[in-house]
Design a protein around this motif. Structure first.
Motif, PDB file in Angstrom:
ATOM      1  N   GLU A 104      -6.187   2.014  -5.945  1.00 36.67           N
ATOM      2  CA  GLU A 104      -7.178   1.414  -5.051  1.00 36.67           C
ATOM      3  C   GLU A 104      -7.247   2.171  -3.719  1.00 36.67           C
ATOM      4  N   LEU A 105      -6.095   2.455  -3.121  1.00 39.77           N
ATOM      5  CA  LEU A 105      -6.073   3.164  -1.844  1.00 39.77           C
ATOM      6  C   LEU A 105      -6.626   4.578  -1.962  1.00 39.77           C
ATOM      7  N   SER A 106      -6.337   5.243  -3.077  1.00 40.60           N
ATOM      8  CA  SER A 106      -6.768   6.634  -3.267  1.00 40.60           C
ATOM      9  C   SER A 106      -8.280   6.788  -3.282  1.00 40.60           C
ATOM     10  N   ALA A 107      -8.987   5.709  -3.558  1.00 35.20           N
ATOM     11  CA  ALA A 107     -10.448   5.766  -3.512  1.00 35.20           C
ATOM     12  C   ALA A 107     -10.961   5.825  -2.069  1.00 35.20           C
ATOM     13  N   VAL A 108     -10.092   5.492  -1.108  1.00 35.07           N
ATOM     14  CA  VAL A 108     -10.489   5.421   0.295  1.00 35.07           C
ATOM     15  C   VAL A 108      -9.814   6.509   1.139  1.00 35.07           C
ATOM     16  N   ALA A 141      16.035   3.854   6.744  1.00 35.41           N
ATOM     17  CA  ALA A 141      16.221   3.184   5.450  1.00 35.41           C
ATOM     18  C   ALA A 141      15.626   3.971   4.286  1.00 35.41           C
ATOM     19  N   TYR A 142      14.601   4.765   4.563  1.00 31.18           N
ATOM     20  CA  TYR A 142      13.916   5.545   3.522  1.00 31.18           C
ATOM     21  C   TYR A 142      13.868   7.008   3.975  1.00 31.18           C
ATOM     22  N   PRO A 143      14.991   7.723   3.873  1.00 32.63           N
ATOM     23  CA  PRO A 143      15.039   9.079   4.412  1.00 32.63           C
ATOM     24  C   PRO A 143      14.078  10.067   3.750  1.00 32.63           C
ATOM     25  N   ASP A 144      13.578   9.743   2.561  1.00 35.37           N
ATOM     26  CA  ASP A 144      12.618  10.636   1.904  1.00 35.37           C
ATOM     27  C   ASP A 144      11.162  10.259   2.198  1.00 35.37           C
ATOM     28  N   ALA A 145      10.934   9.164   2.891  1.00 37.23           N
ATOM     29  CA  ALA A 145       9.557   8.746   3.208  1.00 37.23           C
ATOM     30  C   ALA A 145       8.937   9.742   4.181  1.00 37.23           C
ATOM     31  N   ASP A 146       7.697  10.121   3.891  1.00 40.29           N
ATOM     32  CA  ASP A 146       7.033  11.101   4.748  1.00 40.29           C
ATOM     33  C   ASP A 146       5.975  10.485   5.655  1.00 40.29           C
ATOM     34  N   ALA A 147       5.630   9.215   5.428  1.00 40.85           N
ATOM     35  CA  ALA A 147       4.577   8.588   6.222  1.00 40.85           C
ATOM     36  C   ALA A 147       4.592   7.082   5.987  1.00 40.85           C
ATOM     37  N   VAL A 148       3.916   6.371   6.900  1.00 41.19           N
ATOM     38  CA  VAL A 148       3.639   4.944   6.719  1.00 41.19           C
ATOM     39  C   VAL A 148       2.118   4.815   6.788  1.00 41.19           C
ATOM     40  N   LEU A 149       1.547   4.262   5.732  1.00 35.99           N
ATOM     41  CA  LEU A 149       0.098   4.113   5.594  1.00 35.99           C
ATOM     42  C   LEU A 149      -0.216   2.624   5.514  1.00 35.99           C
ATOM     43  N   VAL A 150      -1.107   2.152   6.389  1.00 38.92           N
ATOM     44  CA  VAL A 150      -1.333   0.710   6.494  1.00 38.92           C
ATOM     45  C   VAL A 150      -2.829   0.386   6.504  1.00 38.92           C
ATOM     46  N   PRO A 151      -3.338  -0.261   5.447  1.00 36.75           N
ATOM     47  CA  PRO A 151      -4.709  -0.767   5.501  1.00 36.75           C
ATOM     48  C   PRO A 151      -4.731  -2.160   6.133  1.00 36.75           C
ATOM     49  N   VAL A 152      -5.750  -2.403   6.944  1.00 38.67           N
ATOM     50  CA  VAL A 152      -5.904  -3.697   7.620  1.00 38.67           C
ATOM     51  C   VAL A 152      -7.368  -4.100   7.523  1.00 38.67           C
ATOM     52  N   ALA A 153      -7.611  -5.372   7.272  1.00 36.97           N
ATOM     53  CA  ALA A 153      -8.987  -5.867   7.274  1.00 36.97           C
ATOM     54  C   ALA A 153      -9.638  -5.488   8.601  1.00 36.97           C
ATOM     55  N   ALA A 154     -10.833  -4.914   8.520  1.00 38.50           N
ATOM     56  CA  ALA A 154     -11.508  -4.429   9.723  1.00 38.50           C
ATOM     57  C   ALA A 154     -11.680  -5.527  10.769  1.00 38.50           C
ATOM     58  N   LEU A 167       7.677 -11.676  10.516  1.00 42.49           N
ATOM     59  CA  LEU A 167       8.040 -11.240   9.168  1.00 42.49           C
ATOM     60  C   LEU A 167       7.409  -9.885   8.917  1.00 42.49           C
ATOM     61  N   VAL A 168       8.155  -9.024   8.238  1.00 43.64           N
ATOM     62  CA  VAL A 168       7.619  -7.735   7.818  1.00 43.64           C
ATOM     63  C   VAL A 168       7.981  -7.508   6.354  1.00 43.64           C
ATOM     64  N   GLN A 169       7.080  -6.847   5.668  1.00 42.81           N
ATOM     65  CA  GLN A 169       7.339  -6.378   4.303  1.00 42.81           C
ATOM     66  C   GLN A 169       7.174  -4.868   4.347  1.00 42.81           C
ATOM     67  N   ARG A 170       8.020  -4.173   3.620  1.00 43.21           N
ATOM     68  CA  ARG A 170       7.833  -2.729   3.500  1.00 43.21           C
ATOM     69  C   ARG A 170       8.120  -2.334   2.059  1.00 43.21           C
ATOM     70  N   TYR A 171       7.423  -1.299   1.637  1.00 47.03           N
ATOM     71  CA  TYR A 171       7.540  -0.889   0.253  1.00 47.03           C
ATOM     72  C   TYR A 171       6.988   0.521   0.088  1.00 47.03           C
ATOM     73  N   ARG A 172       7.496   1.177  -0.947  1.00 44.75           N
ATOM     74  CA  ARG A 172       6.954   2.476  -1.326  1.00 44.75           C
ATOM     75  C   ARG A 172       5.633   2.206  -2.043  1.00 44.75           C
ATOM     76  N   ILE A 173       4.586   2.835  -1.573  1.00 46.71           N
ATOM     77  CA  ILE A 173       3.280   2.614  -2.199  1.00 46.71           C
ATOM     78  C   ILE A 173       3.329   3.021  -3.666  1.00 46.71           C
ATOM     79  N   PRO A 183     -13.835   0.183   1.537  1.00 44.69           N
ATOM     80  CA  PRO A 183     -13.666  -1.103   0.856  1.00 44.69           C
ATOM     81  C   PRO A 183     -12.339  -1.185   0.092  1.00 44.69           C
ATOM     82  N   LEU A 184     -11.601  -2.262   0.356  1.00 42.65           N
ATOM     83  CA  LEU A 184     -10.367  -2.584  -0.357  1.00 42.65           C
ATOM     84  C   LEU A 184     -10.356  -4.087  -0.590  1.00 42.65           C
ATOM     85  N   THR A 185      -9.588  -4.531  -1.553  1.00 41.21           N
ATOM     86  CA  THR A 185      -9.491  -5.955  -1.831  1.00 41.21           C
ATOM     87  C   THR A 185      -8.872  -6.670  -0.633  1.00 41.21           C
ATOM     88  N   PRO A 186      -9.566  -7.643  -0.055  1.00 46.99           N
ATOM     89  CA  PRO A 186      -9.007  -8.332   1.120  1.00 46.99           C
ATOM     90  C   PRO A 186      -7.894  -9.300   0.729  1.00 46.99           C
TER      91      PRO A 186
END
Length: 184
Positions: free
Chosen positions: A84-88, A127-140, A69-75, A161-164
């Motif tokens: 939350e991500l911008s703090a990191v 599917a997202y021709p205007d997307a410029d990147a894929v950014l993925v946080p993962v629990a360490a 299964l995959v989920q994708r979304y515009r942040i 640190p991000l919410t796990p």
């Protein structure tokens, strides 16, 4: 092991029983921490199926067999997540993010996650021709996940640190980025 190229199709309500089984798999449950009752799976994934949640949820298939299964979304569709991500890390303005799992135990290992991620990113650029990147946080602590991202061409750009997803985990995350290649 995968049997054939990785393809994707939208998750449907007919798939929710399969998804509940996958979410109950010990390795998936460890990192996703979802409730698996029919009502809980419907509550979590029904809005995506209906199109009332901006995330897309897709089944990953190989040789016609669903295995992940995959989920994708515009942040940017989730302002609290951007904050939350911008703090990191610097969040590219048109970035996507993805979440993923391999539900079938016999498919894990041997590069299945990497193949799924490569196929998904290639599909994201279409599917997202205007997307410029894929950014993925993962629990360490989820080493297999962030190593699969690296093998798929992502670069680690931050740690912090991000919410796990699973409340038993510490907030330590690694953040990986893949920018759209020229011509994609």
């Amino acid at each position: 092991m995968l049997d054939g190229a990785v393809t994707f199709r939208p998750l449907t309500r007919a798939d929710l029983g399969l998804l509940a089984r996958w979410l109950a798999e010990p390795l998936v449950a460890r990192w996703w921490a979802h409730r698996t009752t029919p009502e809980a799976v419907e509550a979590d994934f029904g809005p995506c199926i209906d199109g009332t949640d901006p995330a897309e949820v897709l089944l990953a298939l190989a040789g016609g067999r669903p295995f992940g299964l995959v989920q994708r979304y515009r942040i940017a569709d989730f302002p609290e997540y951007v904050a939350e991500l911008s703090a990191v890390v610097d969040v590219p303005p048109r970035a996507l993010s993805i979440d993923y799992l391999i539900g079938e135990p016999d498919v894990r290992g041997g590069g299945a996650g990497t193949a799924m991620l490569r196929a998904l990113v290639a599909d994201c650029w279409t599917a997202y021709p205007d997307a410029d990147a894929v950014l993925v946080p993962v629990a360490a602590g989820n080493v297999a996940s962030w190593k699969a991202l690296e093998k798929a061409g992502f670069t680690r750009v931050a740690e912090g640190p991000l919410t796990p997803d699973n409340p038993v985990d510490p907030p330590d995350h690694v953040v990986s980025l893949l920018r759209r290649p020229p011509g994609a």
